[in-house]
Design a protein around this motif. Structure first.
Motif, PDB file in Angstrom:
ATOM      1  N   LYS A  42     -14.871 -14.672  60.022  1.00  0.00           N
ATOM      2  CA  LYS A  42     -14.082 -15.348  58.988  1.00  0.00           C
ATOM      3  C   LYS A  42     -14.321 -16.846  59.014  1.00  0.00           C
ATOM      4  N   ARG A  95     -17.769 -17.572  57.443  1.00  0.00           N
ATOM      5  CA  ARG A  95     -17.744 -17.452  55.979  1.00  0.00           C
ATOM      6  C   ARG A  95     -17.038 -18.644  55.339  1.00  0.00           C
ATOM      7  N   LYS A  96     -15.940 -19.073  55.967  1.00  0.00           N
ATOM      8  CA  LYS A  96     -15.223 -20.234  55.446  1.00  0.00           C
ATOM      9  C   LYS A  96     -16.073 -21.496  55.562  1.00  0.00           C
ATOM     10  N   LYS A  97     -16.816 -21.620  56.651  1.00  0.00           N
ATOM     11  CA  LYS A  97     -17.676 -22.785  56.831  1.00  0.00           C
ATOM     12  C   LYS A  97     -18.792 -22.815  55.797  1.00  0.00           C
ATOM     13  N   ASP A  98     -19.383 -21.667  55.528  1.00  0.00           N
ATOM     14  CA  ASP A  98     -20.445 -21.614  54.510  1.00  0.00           C
ATOM     15  C   ASP A  98     -19.896 -21.936  53.130  1.00  0.00           C
ATOM     16  N   ALA A  99     -18.699 -21.425  52.812  1.00  0.00           N
ATOM     17  CA  ALA A  99     -18.106 -21.721  51.505  1.00  0.00           C
ATOM     18  C   ALA A  99     -17.754 -23.200  51.387  1.00  0.00           C
ATOM     19  N   HIS A 100     -17.275 -23.788  52.454  1.00  0.00           N
ATOM     20  CA  HIS A 100     -16.947 -25.216  52.425  1.00  0.00           C
ATOM     21  C   HIS A 100     -18.205 -26.067  52.293  1.00  0.00           C
ATOM     22  N   ARG A 101     -19.285 -25.643  52.901  1.00  0.00           N
ATOM     23  CA  ARG A 101     -20.537 -26.389  52.778  1.00  0.00           C
ATOM     24  C   ARG A 101     -21.052 -26.373  51.341  1.00  0.00           C
ATOM     25  N   ASP A 102     -20.854 -25.263  50.656  1.00  0.00           N
ATOM     26  CA  ASP A 102     -21.311 -25.172  49.265  1.00  0.00           C
ATOM     27  C   ASP A 102     -20.350 -25.837  48.288  1.00  0.00           C
ATOM     28  N   ASN A 103     -19.158 -26.212  48.733  1.00  0.00           N
ATOM     29  CA  ASN A 103     -18.140 -26.730  47.825  1.00  0.00           C
ATOM     30  C   ASN A 103     -17.824 -28.199  48.118  1.00  0.00           C
TER      31      ASN A 103
END
Length: 319
Positions: free
Chosen positions: A157, A160-168
């Motif tokens: 989890k 996944r949150k880190k990857d989403a934050h990197r893209d946002n």
């Protein structure tokens, strides 16, 4: 005719005998010290007269007690002195060790140590992965043996949150930026005080029950439910009890500190932006970059004529 000298002659025998007889008569009158006197019979079994010996007076008990107390106090002082010496030596050794560690830490670069540790971890990971694949085993499955299911789920989890934050990270709109700032402020506030909430909740329930506006109803399952009549405790759309709430001083201080921190961050970003644009940090006399350039051009040509007038306006002496 000279006078003839008289010659000394030796005393006669009669003159010598008379003193001897007289001395013998004087000595014969006193009894000898070891012999008994006349009229007393000597007893062989009789003990000799006791001899008198002079002894020093014995020390008093008070003097002995005072001497023992002085000796005990001296021993206690010596023990305390030894303890203080040992403590001072231990403290000195500890200071030397800490100073050595501090000098070593200052001599070494923390960033270099972090980089070396990271490289070592990456190399160990790659070596373990190569050995596992060479043996024909599943590397991810073998690594999962060292973790529990809950830890694995939390890690997935987090990734996944880190990857989403990197893209946002890019700017999308002001609403999204406000939402991110709000979440960041929530994280900085910390967790809720559940103990204080429980105390206030019980106090409100008791107050409502005492006022008669709260009924305790038991359901068919045996569960106890509190039913609020006028909405003083369980708020509804028509209740206004929230307007009577007064936060404590700690919560107000935390809010003020958060607002001050946000203002300081805004001023810091503004100063950095002005320094980047070449501004000296003076008064803002422009509305955009073009207006700033125009004001700078006017100042270059007319400041030498308008300096006195502007200073008079600032002092308030200009009529």
């Amino acid at each position: 005719m000279p006078r003839a000298k008289k010659r000394k002659t030796a005393p006669s025998s009669e003159e010598q005998v008379v003193p001897e007889k007289q001395a013998k008569h004087e000595t014969s009158d006193a009894p000898p010290p070891d012999e008994p006197a006349a009229g007393q019979t000597a007893d062989k079994n009789q003990s000799p007269p006791p001899t008198t010996t002079t002894t020093e007076p014995s020390a008093s008990p008070a003097l002995l007690t005072a001497t023992a107390a002085v000796a005990t106090a001296a021993q206690e002082r010596l023990a305390r002195f030894r303890a203080l010496q040992a403590r001072a030596k231990a403290s000195s050794d500890q200071n030397v060790k800490e100073a050595t560690k501090e000098s070593q830490r200052l001599a070494s670069d923390p960033s270099q140590l972090t980089a070396l540790n990271r490289k070592h971890a990456i190399a160990s990971h790659k070596l373990l992965k190569a050995d596992t694949e060479e043996a024909g085993e599943d590397f991810e499955r073998k690594r999962a043996w060292d973790w529990t299911i809950e830890e694995t789920e939390r890690w997935d989890k987090r990734m996944r949150k880190k990857d989403a934050h990197r893209d946002n990270t890019a700017f999308t709109n002001y609403g999204r930026e406000s939402e991110k700032a709000y979440k960041r402020q929530l994280r900085s506030m910390g967790g809720p005080d559940l103990e204080r909430y429980t105390r206030e909740k019980m106090a409100a329930i008791e107050k409502a029950a005492a006022a008669g506006t709260l009924d305790i109803v038991e359901t068919e399952d045996g569960e106890m439910i509190a039913v609020d009549k006028d909405g003083t405790f369980f708020s509804t759309a028509d209740s206004t009890a929230f307007a009577q709430h007064k936060p404590d001083k700690a919560a107000v201080d935390r809010l003020v500190a958060d607002l001050r921190k946000a203002e300081e961050a805004s001023l810091k970003r503004r100063k950095e932006r002005m320094a980047k644009n070449g501004d000296d940090g003076g008064d803002v006399t422009y509305i955009n970059e073009k207006n700033k350039q125009f004001n700078q051009k006017l100042a270059r040509f007319y400041n030498k004529y308008t300096t006195e007038i502007r200073e008079s306006f600032e002092r308030g002496t200009m009529v």
